[in-house]
Design a protein around this motif. Structure first.
Motif, PDB file in Angstrom:
ATOM      1  N   GLU A 273      -5.933  52.481  56.311  1.00 59.49           N
ATOM      2  CA  GLU A 273      -5.320  51.392  57.083  1.00 59.49           C
ATOM      3  C   GLU A 273      -5.575  50.033  56.456  1.00 59.49           C
ATOM      4  N   ASN A 274      -6.809  49.813  55.986  1.00 64.31           N
ATOM      5  CA  ASN A 274      -7.154  48.519  55.387  1.00 64.31           C
ATOM      6  C   ASN A 274      -7.092  48.540  53.864  1.00 64.31           C
ATOM      7  N   GLY A 275      -6.734  49.674  53.291  1.00 66.68           N
ATOM      8  CA  GLY A 275      -6.555  49.756  51.844  1.00 66.68           C
ATOM      9  C   GLY A 275      -7.815  49.565  51.048  1.00 66.68           C
ATOM     10  N   GLN A 276      -8.924  50.193  51.482  1.00 65.06           N
ATOM     11  CA  GLN A 276     -10.176  50.021  50.746  1.00 65.06           C
ATOM     12  C   GLN A 276     -11.079  51.238  50.891  1.00 65.06           C
ATOM     13  N   THR A 423     -10.408  45.006  37.752  1.00 66.30           N
ATOM     14  CA  THR A 423      -9.038  44.948  38.263  1.00 66.30           C
ATOM     15  C   THR A 423      -8.838  46.065  39.269  1.00 66.30           C
ATOM     16  N   PRO A 424      -8.928  45.745  40.569  1.00 64.71           N
ATOM     17  CA  PRO A 424      -8.692  46.783  41.578  1.00 64.71           C
ATOM     18  C   PRO A 424      -7.290  47.372  41.426  1.00 64.71           C
ATOM     19  N   PHE A 431      -2.996  55.468  46.428  1.00 63.85           N
ATOM     20  CA  PHE A 431      -4.218  56.083  45.919  1.00 63.85           C
ATOM     21  C   PHE A 431      -5.042  56.674  47.065  1.00 63.85           C
ATOM     22  N   LEU A 432      -5.216  55.901  48.139  1.00 63.48           N
ATOM     23  CA  LEU A 432      -6.015  56.366  49.272  1.00 63.48           C
ATOM     24  C   LEU A 432      -5.295  57.437  50.078  1.00 63.48           C
ATOM     25  N   GLU A 433      -3.999  57.301  50.232  1.00 68.70           N
ATOM     26  CA  GLU A 433      -3.232  58.327  50.941  1.00 68.70           C
ATOM     27  C   GLU A 433      -3.311  59.656  50.190  1.00 68.70           C
ATOM     28  N   SER A 434      -3.223  59.594  48.855  1.00 67.43           N
ATOM     29  CA  SER A 434      -3.336  60.808  48.045  1.00 67.43           C
ATOM     30  C   SER A 434      -4.736  61.395  48.133  1.00 67.43           C
TER      31      SER A 434
END
Length: 605
Positions: A273-276, A423-424, A431-434
């Motif tokens: 949800e927060n991308g981290q 570099t994030p 990436f997180l969904e996968s």
């Protein structure tokens, strides 16, 4: 390697010792033995070969005190005489030992000059003779044990019983030893699964601790007798996790339980949800002062370290993966702004622990990525990161490799967030969904039996090559390692571009090449070219890739993996390669869970 079990306080100690030895078989061994104390002296039973052979030789006797051992040979071949436990000349003292006594030769010569007679080729045998020597001088058993320890140089975990003493005495230095606590009973072991059938309450001994264990009583002190305290912890491993269940081999079970292991690894750490990535062990700012990053590991863990190094390098942070046994050659590159990430499944790998200690002496910050809570690596690191894979019994690591890779990849994102030069990822949501989808994707791989069919079709090959680039190179090396260690067939992994720099000379029509593709268009295109170079020289090509990948236009065979983010594609390919290795070994009737000459945890350098 080697396994220790001890039991104090229950009448069926003999049966529990045998069960403990069976639970420790995964560590790798070539002989086994037990010693019991039942009021009629110290009785020893030992055999070369499997625990089943020992089981046939042990009588049904009641004893409340006993020690046992599975031996992986270092000094002397695997014979009945060299099996543990070892005794003194009078056979009043029995000892089991993991590790290496470096000054055993000098000690043995001095003892022989005093009239002691040795019956084995092992370094261990000096220990009971030393204890006996001090007993002959009039010292009590506990003093004799402490005086003996003071004379030893090297690494060791030791369990010792003395006739009419009524206790097991134990100590450790550089080799793991843990106590199991259960009402009036105590267990001594080199690893928790040895006694997990009986208790989940454990106490991890530290270097220099001396434990005197009696029924209903535990005395814990340092070598001088000063009392020390160690916490009792509860392990969250289910005893059923250490059994094979309905599977023919532990390895197959552990391959198939990777979705569950990875779900545990990921849980609470991927914030879609927060991308981290959230790692509570490492709050924001933890790594902001880091200038350089080193990863140190051995074997399969080294391949996981390579994978993690690639993820950091892709993010703009120069990172090097070192083989832990070679790390001391690079100490001039370590300072207080170096982050050293030690990767070790057991947390007890001697070379990796040595590398950690070298780094700490130089002032580096050390993180341990490990599976075992309370392990030496976890305790000695500035901070552990647990991979949460659960117990792994098969010698060939499978689910722990996957969990190490996922843990290291998540850690790499935390590090990149802290470093200005980092570099994030630009594709963080995907990436997180996968990552969240990864357990389900592995489940899909496991539903097919293509790997079994390919293993059968290429069972008469002369050699097996595995190639890839970037993270796929780490997977190729790991695939080759798995294949060679359980099939005993020749297998090699290469960075794909290196084929033309020598290995092509080995290519024939009996050299299948497994090519790993991750979906990175630029890298895959080059791997494709390298695979074609092998194919034109007769090699059959097996592509590990999604069903719509360009490699399928020319590949001779295909091992399908679901489409996913390139960061995780290598892990899906790795599962396919694990299955190929397993089925190839099964067709050859190899002892898959106990490959020859190998041990689960290598605790000597």
């Amino acid at each position: 390697m080697c396994g220790i079990i001890g039991c104090v306080g229950v009448r069926d100690s003999m049966g529990r010792l045998i069960t403990g030895l069976e639970n420790l078989e995964y560590r790798g061994y070539d002989s086994a033995g037990v010693a019991i104390q039942n009021g009629k002296g110290v009785e020893v039973y030992k055999r070369s070969g499997r625990v089943d052979e020992l089981k046939k030789a042990t009588p049904d006797k009641h004893a409340e005190i006993g020690i046992g051992h599975t031996r992986w040979s270092t000094h002397g071949p695997p014979t009945d005489d060299n099996a543990h436990p070892h005794t003194s000349t009078k056979e009043d003292v029995a000892v089991v030992h993991n590790g290496i006594i470096e000054n055993y030769s000098d000690l043995r010569h001095k003892l022989e000059a005093k009239g002691h007679e040795f019956t084995s080729d092992t370094d261990t045998e000096v220990i009971p003779h030393l204890v006996q020597d001090f007993l002959d001088e009039g010292k009590d058993p506990e003093t004799a044990f402490r005086e003996t320890i003071k004379m030893l140089e090297g690494s060791y975990a030791i369990g010792c019983i003395v006739d009419n003493h009524g206790a097991v005495m134990a100590t450790r230095q550089g080799s793991p030893l843990v106590l199991g606590v259960d009402d009036d009973a105590f267990y001594l072991a080199s690893d928790v699964p040895a006694f997990l059938d009986y208790t989940d309450r454990v106490m991890y001994l530290e270097d220099g601790d001396v434990a005197i264990i009696r029924k209903g009583d535990l005395q814990l002190s340092d070598i001088e007798g000063v009392t020390v305290d160690r916490d009792v912890e509860t392990v969250d491993w289910d005893p059923s996790e250490t059994g094979k269940g309905s599977y023919d081999h532990y390895m197959l079970k552990e391959i198939n339980t990777q979705p569950t292991a990875l779900s545990n690894t990921i849980q609470g750490r991927a914030d879609v949800e927060n991308g981290q990535v959230n790692l509570e062990e490492f709050p924001p700012g933890t790594f902001e002062d880091i200038d350089s990053i080193h990863l140190v590991a051995c074997g399969t863990s080294y391949h996981a370290a390579m994978y993690g190094s690639n993820m950091l390098s892709e993010g703009g942070v120069a990172t090097t993966a070192f083989r832990a046994s070679e790390y001391e050659l690079h100490t001039n590159t370590i300072d207080e702004n170096t982050l050293v990430i030690a990767v070790t499944q057991s947390g007890e790998t001697a070379d990796t622990l040595g590398a950690m200690r070298t780094a700490k002496e130089k002032g580096a910050e050390v993180v341990a990525v490990t599976n075992v809570v309370g392990s030496t690596a976890a305790r000695e690191a500035d901070q552990p990161l647990y991979i949460r894979a659960g117990p792994e019994i098969g010698v060939a690591a499978t689910k722990t490799f996957s969990s190490q890779v996922v843990s290291l990849t998540m850690l790499s994102q935390r590090i990149l967030d802290d470093l200005e030069r980092g570099t994030p990822r630009g594709d963080m949501p995907e990436f997180l969904e996968s990552l969240q989808r990864l357990p389900d994707d592995i489940e899909r791989v496991l539903e097919h039996d293509d790997a079994k069919n390919i293993a059968r079709r290429y069972s008469d090959a002369k050699s097996y090559f595995f190639i890839g680039r970037g993270t796929a190179n780490a997977v190729a090396l790991e695939g080759a390692l798995k294949f060679k260690e359980i099939t005993y067939e020749h297998a090699e992994g290469f960075a794909a571009g290196e084929l033309k720099h020598g290995p092509l000379a080995l290519i024939t029509d009996r050299t299948p090449v497994f090519a790993v593709f991750t979906g990175d268009e630029e890298q895959d295109k080059k791997t494709l070219t390298n695979a074609q170079e092998a194919q034109t020289r007769g090699a059959p090509i097996i592509a590990i890739a999604p069903k719509d990948h360009p490699s399928l236009e020319f590949a001779d065979e295909h091992l399908e993996v679901p489409s996913t983010n390139s960061a995780w594609a290598g892990l899906l390919a790795n599962v396919q390669l694990q299955l190929v290795s397993y089925y190839a070994a099964d067709q050859l009737s190899r002892p898959i869970d106990k490959p020859r000459n190998l041990a689960k945890s290598v605790t000597v350098e």
